[in-house]
Write an enzyme that holds these catalytic residues in place. Structure first.
Site, PDB file in Angstrom:
ATOM      1  N   LYS A   9      -1.771  13.463  -7.369  1.00  0.00           N
ATOM      2  CA  LYS A   9      -0.276  13.324  -7.637  1.00  0.00           C
ATOM      3  C   LYS A   9       0.419  12.884  -6.456  1.00  0.00           C
ATOM      4  CE  LYS A   9       0.215  18.239  -7.475  1.00  0.00           C
ATOM      5  NZ  LYS A   9      -1.430  18.685  -7.260  1.00  0.00           N
ATOM      6  N   ARG A  85       5.010  25.826  -8.649  1.00  0.00           N
ATOM      7  CA  ARG A  85       3.940  26.350  -8.831  1.00  0.00           C
ATOM      8  C   ARG A  85       3.467  27.648  -9.450  1.00  0.00           C
ATOM      9  NH1 ARG A  85      -0.077  23.508  -4.085  1.00  0.00           N
ATOM     10  NH2 ARG A  85       1.526  22.027  -3.773  1.00  0.00           N
ATOM     11  N   ARG A 122     -11.460  13.374   0.888  1.00  0.00           N
ATOM     12  CA  ARG A 122     -10.117  12.924   0.979  1.00  0.00           C
ATOM     13  C   ARG A 122      -9.978  13.011   2.512  1.00  0.00           C
ATOM     14  NH1 ARG A 122      -5.223  15.637  -1.993  1.00  0.00           N
ATOM     15  NH2 ARG A 122      -5.566  17.734  -0.580  1.00  0.00           N
ATOM     16  N   ARG A 154      -7.287  16.707   6.022  1.00  0.00           N
ATOM     17  CA  ARG A 154      -6.442  17.536   6.185  1.00  0.00           C
ATOM     18  C   ARG A 154      -6.907  19.211   6.444  1.00  0.00           C
ATOM     19  NH1 ARG A 154      -2.534  17.395   0.833  1.00  0.00           N
ATOM     20  NH2 ARG A 154      -2.992  19.544   1.164  1.00  0.00           N
ATOM     21  N   ARG A 165      -7.122  27.378  -3.099  1.00  0.00           N
ATOM     22  CA  ARG A 165      -6.084  26.791  -3.664  1.00  0.00           C
ATOM     23  C   ARG A 165      -6.468  26.369  -5.197  1.00  0.00           C
ATOM     24  NH1 ARG A 165      -6.905  22.057   0.005  1.00  0.00           N
ATOM     25  NH2 ARG A 165      -5.615  20.836  -1.067  1.00  0.00           N
TER      26      ARG A 165
HETATM   27  P1  ADP Z   1      -2.247  20.761  -2.526  1.00  0.00           P
HETATM   28  O1  ADP Z   1      -1.528  20.574  -3.931  1.00  0.00           O
HETATM   29  O2  ADP Z   1      -3.576  20.162  -2.300  1.00  0.00           O
HETATM   30  O3  ADP Z   1      -2.490  22.244  -2.105  1.00  0.00           O
HETATM   31  P2  ADP Z   1       0.325  19.983  -1.068  1.00  0.00           P
HETATM   32  O4  ADP Z   1       0.170  19.200  -0.187  1.00  0.00           O
HETATM   33  O5  ADP Z   1       1.118  19.787  -2.331  1.00  0.00           O
HETATM   34  O6  ADP Z   1      -1.259  20.191  -1.308  1.00  0.00           O
HETATM   35  O7  ADP Z   1       0.687  21.420  -0.625  1.00  0.00           O
HETATM   36  C1  ADP Z   1      -0.002  22.071   0.644  1.00  0.00           C
HETATM   37  C2  ADP Z   1       0.475  23.482   0.712  1.00  0.00           C
HETATM   38  O8  ADP Z   1       1.748  23.682   1.005  1.00  0.00           O
HETATM   39  C3  ADP Z   1      -0.058  24.395  -0.294  1.00  0.00           C
HETATM   40  O9  ADP Z   1      -1.438  24.725  -0.375  1.00  0.00           O
HETATM   41  C4  ADP Z   1       0.896  25.591  -0.092  1.00  0.00           C
HETATM   42  O10 ADP Z   1       0.393  26.494   0.938  1.00  0.00           O
HETATM   43  C5  ADP Z   1       2.374  24.951   0.344  1.00  0.00           C
HETATM   44  N1  ADP Z   1       2.960  24.555  -0.750  1.00  0.00           N
HETATM   45  C6  ADP Z   1       3.337  23.378  -1.354  1.00  0.00           C
HETATM   46  N2  ADP Z   1       4.104  23.464  -2.251  1.00  0.00           N
HETATM   47  C7  ADP Z   1       4.336  24.788  -2.516  1.00  0.00           C
HETATM   48  C8  ADP Z   1       5.006  25.536  -3.609  1.00  0.00           C
HETATM   49  N3  ADP Z   1       5.625  24.945  -4.681  1.00  0.00           N
HETATM   50  N4  ADP Z   1       4.975  26.908  -3.454  1.00  0.00           N
HETATM   51  C9  ADP Z   1       4.299  27.542  -2.462  1.00  0.00           C
HETATM   52  N5  ADP Z   1       3.338  26.909  -1.433  1.00  0.00           N
HETATM   53  C10 ADP Z   1       3.548  25.668  -1.512  1.00  0.00           C
END
Ligand code: ADP
Length: 211
Positions: A9, A85, A122, A154, A165
Site C-alpha cells: 500500500k 481499519r 522489508r 521497522r 497485525r
Molecule cells: P501496517 O499496515 O503494516 O500495520 P502502517 O504503517 O499502516 O503499517 O501502520 C502502523 C501502525 O500504526 C499500526 O500497526 C497501528 O498501530 C497504527 N495505525 C495506523 N493506522 C491505524 C488506524 N487506522 N487505526 C488504528 N491504528 C492505526
C-alpha cells in the site's frame, strides 16, 4: 486503499499520488512522524504500534479528521492509506466525508503467504519512509537512495508483531471489503507480482472507475 500489511500500500500509494497529483495520506506515516518528533501523543502511539495493536478508534479518527479538513484534500482529492481499519472507522469516515464522499475503495489483494515473506525482509527509510528489502537494498549501504536517511527494519516488523497485525487485519479490517462492496465502491486489484506491473494495474483500474 485496503490491503494486508505488506501488500504494498505504502509503495503503491506513493506512486499513485505522484501519478494523479493528489496528497497521499498515510495514518502509519503520520503516526511514525509523531513518534519521531517525540511528542506526548507520539509516545503513546508508539506503545500501540510496537505491540502491533491498533490505536483506539476515537484517537485515530480525530487524527484523520484534522487532516481531511486541510485545503489540499478539499481541492484535489486524496488517497487514504491505512485508514479505515475497523467498521467504526469506516462509519466515521462516511460521516466526515458526507459532503464529498469517497469515489473508490481499492483492495490491493496479496495472499497472506506472500506478505509474510515480504514483511520479514522489508526495510524502510526512517526519514522519508521509502521501502526497500533485503533482496532490493539501497544502492549505497543502508542509506536511502532518495533522501540519504538510514534504512532500517521497522520496530513492528518482528515476527510477533507481524502475526498480531495480520490477525487484527483478518478480524477487524477484512470485513470492510464486503462493507464497501455492498456500497458499490469496491474494486479488487491483484497486488502480487512485479511492482511496476501492479502500479500499471492500479492506474488502469482507477482510470476505468473514474470514467
Ligand atoms: P501496517 O499496515 O503494516 O500495520 P502502517 O504503517 O499502516 O503499517 O501502520 C502502523 C501502525 O500504526 C499500526 O500497526 C497501528 O498501530 C497504527 N495505525 C495506523 N493506522 C491505524 C488506524 N487506522 N487505526 C488504528 N491504528 C492505526
Amino acid at each position: 486503499m485496503l490491503g494486508r500489511q505488506g501488500a504494498g500500500k505504502g509503495t503503491q500509494c506513493t506512486r499513485l499520488s505522484r501519478h494523479f497529483v493528489v496528497p497521499h495520506i498515510s495514518t502509519g506515516d503520520m503516526l511514525r512522524a509523531a513518534v519521531k518528533e517525540g511528542t506526548e501523543f507520539g509516545r503513546k502511539a508508539q506503545e500501540y504500534m510496537s505491540a502491533g495493536e491498533l490505536l483506539p478508534d476515537d484517537v485515530i479518527i480525530g487524527v484523520v479528521e484534522e487532516r481531511l479538513v486541510k485545503d489540499d484534500t478539499r481541492n484535489r482529492g486524496y488517497i487514504l492509506d491505512g485508514f479505515p481499519r475497523t467498521l467504526s472507522q469506516a462509519q466515521s469516515l462516511a460521516e466526515i466525508t458526507a459532503g464529498q464522499p469517497l469515489d473508490l475503495v481499492v483492495d490491493l489483494d496479496v495472499p497472506t503467504e506472500v506478505v509474510l515473506v515480504r514483511l520479514a525482509s522489508r526495510r524502510v527509510c526512517v526519514d522519508c519512509g521509502a521501502n526497500y528489502s533485503v533482496q532490493v537494498p539501497p544502492k549505497h549501504g543502508w542509506t536511502c537512495d532518495h533522501c540519504g536517511g538510514d534504512v532500517i527494519q521497522r520496530a513492528d516488523d518482528t515476527e510477533d508483531a507481524i502475526k498480531r497485525r495480520l490477525a487484527i487485519y483478518e478480524a477487524e479490517t477484512a470485513p470492510l471489503i464486503q462493507w464497501y462492496e455492498e456500497r458499490g465502491l469496491l474494486m479488487v486489484v491483484d497486488g502480487d507480482g512485479d511492482t511496476d506491473a501492479v502500479t500499471a494495474r492500479l492506474i488502469r483500474a482507477i482510470d476505468s472507475a473514474r470514467r
